[in-house]
Design a protein around this motif. Structure first.
Motif, PDB file in Angstrom:
ATOM      1  N   PHE A  67       0.562  -1.236  -0.154  1.00 42.26           N
ATOM      2  CA  PHE A  67      -0.161  -0.462   0.421  1.00 42.26           C
ATOM      3  C   PHE A  67       1.013   1.042  -0.567  1.00 42.26           C
ATOM      4  CE2 PHE A  67      -2.076   2.914   3.366  1.00 42.26           C
ATOM      5  CZ  PHE A  67      -3.166   3.479   2.401  1.00 42.26           C
ATOM      6  N   THR A  68       1.678   1.254   0.683  1.00 37.46           N
ATOM      7  CA  THR A  68       2.440   2.388   0.707  1.00 37.46           C
ATOM      8  C   THR A  68       3.466   2.572  -0.403  1.00 37.46           C
ATOM      9  OG1 THR A  68       3.998   1.271   2.054  1.00 37.46           O
ATOM     10  CG2 THR A  68       2.768   2.567   3.223  1.00 37.46           C
ATOM     11  N   ASP A  69       4.058   1.697  -0.471  1.00 39.15           N
ATOM     12  CA  ASP A  69       4.787   1.889  -1.953  1.00 39.15           C
ATOM     13  C   ASP A  69       4.162   1.941  -3.341  1.00 39.15           C
ATOM     14  OD1 ASP A  69       6.918   0.027  -0.182  1.00 39.15           O
ATOM     15  OD2 ASP A  69       7.411  -1.443  -0.961  1.00 39.15           O
ATOM     16  N   ALA A  70       2.918   2.136  -3.274  1.00 41.31           N
ATOM     17  CA  ALA A  70       2.220   2.217  -4.521  1.00 41.31           C
ATOM     18  C   ALA A  70       1.482   3.299  -4.592  1.00 41.31           C
ATOM     19  CB  ALA A  70       0.720   1.359  -4.381  1.00 41.31           C
ATOM     20  N   LEU A  71       1.797   4.060  -3.382  1.00 42.92           N
ATOM     21  CA  LEU A  71       1.163   5.250  -2.308  1.00 42.92           C
ATOM     22  C   LEU A  71       2.753   6.151  -3.280  1.00 42.92           C
ATOM     23  CD1 LEU A  71      -0.545   5.806   0.087  1.00 42.92           C
ATOM     24  CD2 LEU A  71      -1.358   5.815  -2.115  1.00 42.92           C
ATOM     25  N   ALA A  72       4.088   6.379  -2.705  1.00 44.06           N
ATOM     26  CA  ALA A  72       4.851   6.926  -3.442  1.00 44.06           C
ATOM     27  C   ALA A  72       5.123   6.194  -4.858  1.00 44.06           C
ATOM     28  CB  ALA A  72       6.423   5.912  -1.933  1.00 44.06           C
ATOM     29  N   GLY A  73       5.156   5.471  -4.367  1.00 47.85           N
ATOM     30  CA  GLY A  73       5.344   5.164  -6.480  1.00 47.85           C
ATOM     31  C   GLY A  73       4.623   5.560  -7.325  1.00 47.85           C
ATOM     32  N   ASP A  74       3.627   6.750  -6.786  1.00 53.84           N
ATOM     33  CA  ASP A  74       3.020   8.035  -8.208  1.00 53.84           C
ATOM     34  C   ASP A  74       2.994   8.695  -7.555  1.00 53.84           C
ATOM     35  OD1 ASP A  74       2.330   6.285 -10.130  1.00 53.84           O
ATOM     36  OD2 ASP A  74       0.257   5.182  -8.530  1.00 53.84           O
TER      37      ASP A  74
END
Lengths: 137, 93
Positions: free
Chosen positions: A74-81
């Protein structure tokens, strides 16, 4: 409609998931100026909260370990975008951007004027992005 | 390589190119804020992501993964083929 006089709750503590609690407390206190309000050993991790300013009314932030397997994706996906977790208000975003960049903080977005607000986004070194916002109107 | 004409045939994608011209290495978050605040365009993040995929397929946007973030940069080189195919020629009246 709720009667403001009747409200018995306050926003006591919110959580932010961090890769590493020690690195997080170093960054949030040393770089951003939070103060530690609780640091209690809890087995492998700590109950670790920080707060901006000394007012007991101010909301605490719990620096929460990423123990649950759903958290990292979840946090990786947010940071990725490039999506920030929360907003920190500042009076002078250009000065704060310069100060933090000078301390080696990584910005995914320098101050960008988007109308009613100037927005910058920085990396908290623990897997999250934080938004700096200066309201201009 | 995708079709640059198809890539350009959409107002949101043209607005994305306008905003990418302002600054290299922008995240999806920054591009969505710019679309909303400067162009009054509020598609979902997923829709913007798909527009960026079309621009990337046409070679107009280069996506780089740096550390945790995905950064988007404009590449106008493919636009040269338009002028090469139809160089400026003014009708004599």
């Amino acid at each position: 409609m709720a009667d403001p006089e009747g409200i018995l709750v306050k926003l006591q503590t919110i959580s932010i998931f961090v890769d590493d609690q020690q690195r997080a407390v170093d960054f949030y206190t040393g770089t951003l100026g939070f103060e530690v309000t609780a640091d209690v050993p809890l087995g492998e991790h700590r109950w670790l909260t920080v707060r901006l300013g000394s007012s007991p009314e101010a909301t605490e932030v719990s620096l929460e370990p990423k123990g649950h397997p759903a958290v990292a994706p979840f946090t990786d996906a947010l940071a990725g975008d490039g999506i920030p977790w929360c907003v920190l208000g500042v009076d002078d975003i250009e000065a704060e951007h310069q100060r933090l960049a000078g301390l080696g903080v990584t910005f995914t977005q320098p101050p960008v004027d988007v109308g009613p607000v100037i927005v910058a986004v920085l990396d908290d070194t623990c897997g999250n992005l934080l938004q700096l916002a200066q309201y201009t109107s | 390589m995708g079709d640059i004409f198809k890539a350009l045939a959409d107002g949101t994608r043209r607005a994305l190119l306008d905003e990418l011209l302002e600054r290299d290495e922008q995240t999806l978050f920054e591009l969505c804020s710019r679309l909303a605040m400067k162009h009054d365009l509020t598609p979902t993040r997923q829709a913007v992501s798909q527009h960026l995929d079309v621009l990337e397929a046409a070679g107009l946007v280069v996506v780089e993964r740096r550390g945790r973030y995905k950064l988007h940069t404009i590449d106008t080189a493919p636009l040269a083929q338009i002028a090469e195919r139809w160089p400026t020629r003014k009708a004599s009246s």
